[in-house]
Design an enzyme around this catalytic site. Structure first.
Site, PDB file in Angstrom:
ATOM      1  N   CYS A  80       0.836  -1.219   0.000  1.00  0.00           N
ATOM      2  CA  CYS A  80       0.000   0.000   0.000  1.00  0.00           C
ATOM      3  C   CYS A  80       0.864   1.259   0.000  1.00  0.00           C
ATOM      4  O   CYS A  80       1.497   1.592   1.011  1.00  0.00           O
ATOM      5  CB  CYS A  80      -0.929  -0.024   1.211  1.00  0.00           C
ATOM      6  SG  CYS A  80      -1.842   1.517   1.466  1.00  0.00           S
ATOM      7  N   CYS A  92      -0.216   4.017   2.453  1.00  0.00           N
ATOM      8  CA  CYS A  92       0.105   3.618   3.830  1.00  0.00           C
ATOM      9  C   CYS A  92       1.521   4.063   4.184  1.00  0.00           C
ATOM     10  O   CYS A  92       1.773   4.547   5.299  1.00  0.00           O
ATOM     11  CB  CYS A  92       0.001   2.102   3.995  1.00  0.00           C
ATOM     12  SG  CYS A  92      -1.663   1.448   3.761  1.00  0.00           S
TER      13      CYS A  92
END
Length: 298
Positions: free
Chosen positions: A34, A37
């Site tokens: 991700c 993230c």
């Protein structure tokens, strides 16, 4: 439920649920793949570390390794960030992508929830000491008050109430430069506190004040011409400098009653400084405010 899921649930209970009984636990759902993230992680870690003393704890959960837990929280995209208190999600913080936004969310939650923290415990510990310092200051024991506030400052640096007390004690001892230095050393967020405004007002009043050994002359001028605003202003300043705030307030109020606009409202400005320096919640200030209102709206 598989053994893997059982282990994940037990880890969640240990790392999130149990600490959340007293702490605010921030749960960050993420994954190695991700990209967002990776951008958000340093922000969350930095802010949560800064709020640790306030009772905030960060727990990161890899959704690939904890699919069952992610499903229980209905995580559909990542990063997803929840605040958990007493075992229940209390806020979705996923939209907070900057330090400022995340801090705003946390400040709101901490103001609403009974989160236990080292900071709260410390504030409860020093509250009686602050009250002692204020009592000494009000009683004219300025050196002792200064000593008390300086000792508390060693325990809790950058506390607004303590810095205000220390600065006002220095003002009472005519050490104005030192008082200003105490306030100048404070972080920007602490310097905005109302308690610091009170100390600034005390310094400003002291800078303006000119102690008068004998007020007989200026009192005679006022008696001879009650409309002599300049003489009355000088009298009020002398009374204030000599520590007679009651009579000083009376003179400022009389000036406002006679001509509220004199010298661009100088009397009212000084009176408001006096209110702020005394403390806006002080009963004396409330009584003087009522007198001011009667004059302004009569």
């Amino acid at each position: 439920m598989s053994d893997t899921d059982k282990a994940a649930v037990e880890a969640f209970r240990r790392d999130v649920v149990e600490p959340s009984r007293t702490s605010l636990v921030i749960v960050d759902f993420w994954a190695e793949w991700c990209g967002p993230c990776k951008q958000l992680t340093p922000v969350i870690e930095k802010v949560c570390a800064g709020y640790a003393s306030k009772g905030v704890k960060l727990v990161k959960i890899n959704v690939d390794e904890n699919k069952f837990i992610a499903a229980q929280f209905r995580v559909q995209s990542i990063p997803t960030v929840y605040a958990v208190f007493q075992g229940q999600p209390v806020a979705d913080l996923s939209q907070a992508r900057t330090e400022g936004q995340l801090k705003q969310y946390l400040d709101q939650l901490l103001a609403q929830l009974p989160v236990a923290s080292d900071e709260k415990a410390q504030l409860e510990e020093i509250a009686p000491l602050i009250a002692m310092g204020e009592e000494l200051l009000a009683g004219g024991e300025h050196e002792r008050a200064l000593s008390v506030f300086q000792q508390i400052a060693q325990m809790v640096p950058d506390n607004a109430d303590v810095a205000s007390g220390e600065a006002r004690a220095l003002v009472a001892l005519a050490r104005l430069d030192e008082a200003e230095a105490v306030l100048a050393a404070l972080p920007a967020d602490v310097a905005k506190d109302q308690a610091i405004d009170r100390a600034r007002a005390a310094i400003a009043l002291a800078r303006d004040a000119k102690p008068v050994a004998d007020l007989t002359g200026v009192e005679a001028r006022v008696a001879a011409d009650p409309d002599d605003q300049e003489a009355r202003f000088e009298l009020a300043g002398g009374l204030m400098a000599n520590g007679d705030r009651d009579r000083a307030a009376e003179e400022y109020l009389e000036m406002i009653r006679r001509d509220r606009g004199w010298n661009d409202g100088a009397a009212r400005a000084q009176l408001l400084k006096l209110f702020e320096a005394t403390g806006l919640e002080d009963p004396w200030v409330a009584a003087q405010r009522r007198k001011l209102s009667q004059i302004l709206f009569s």
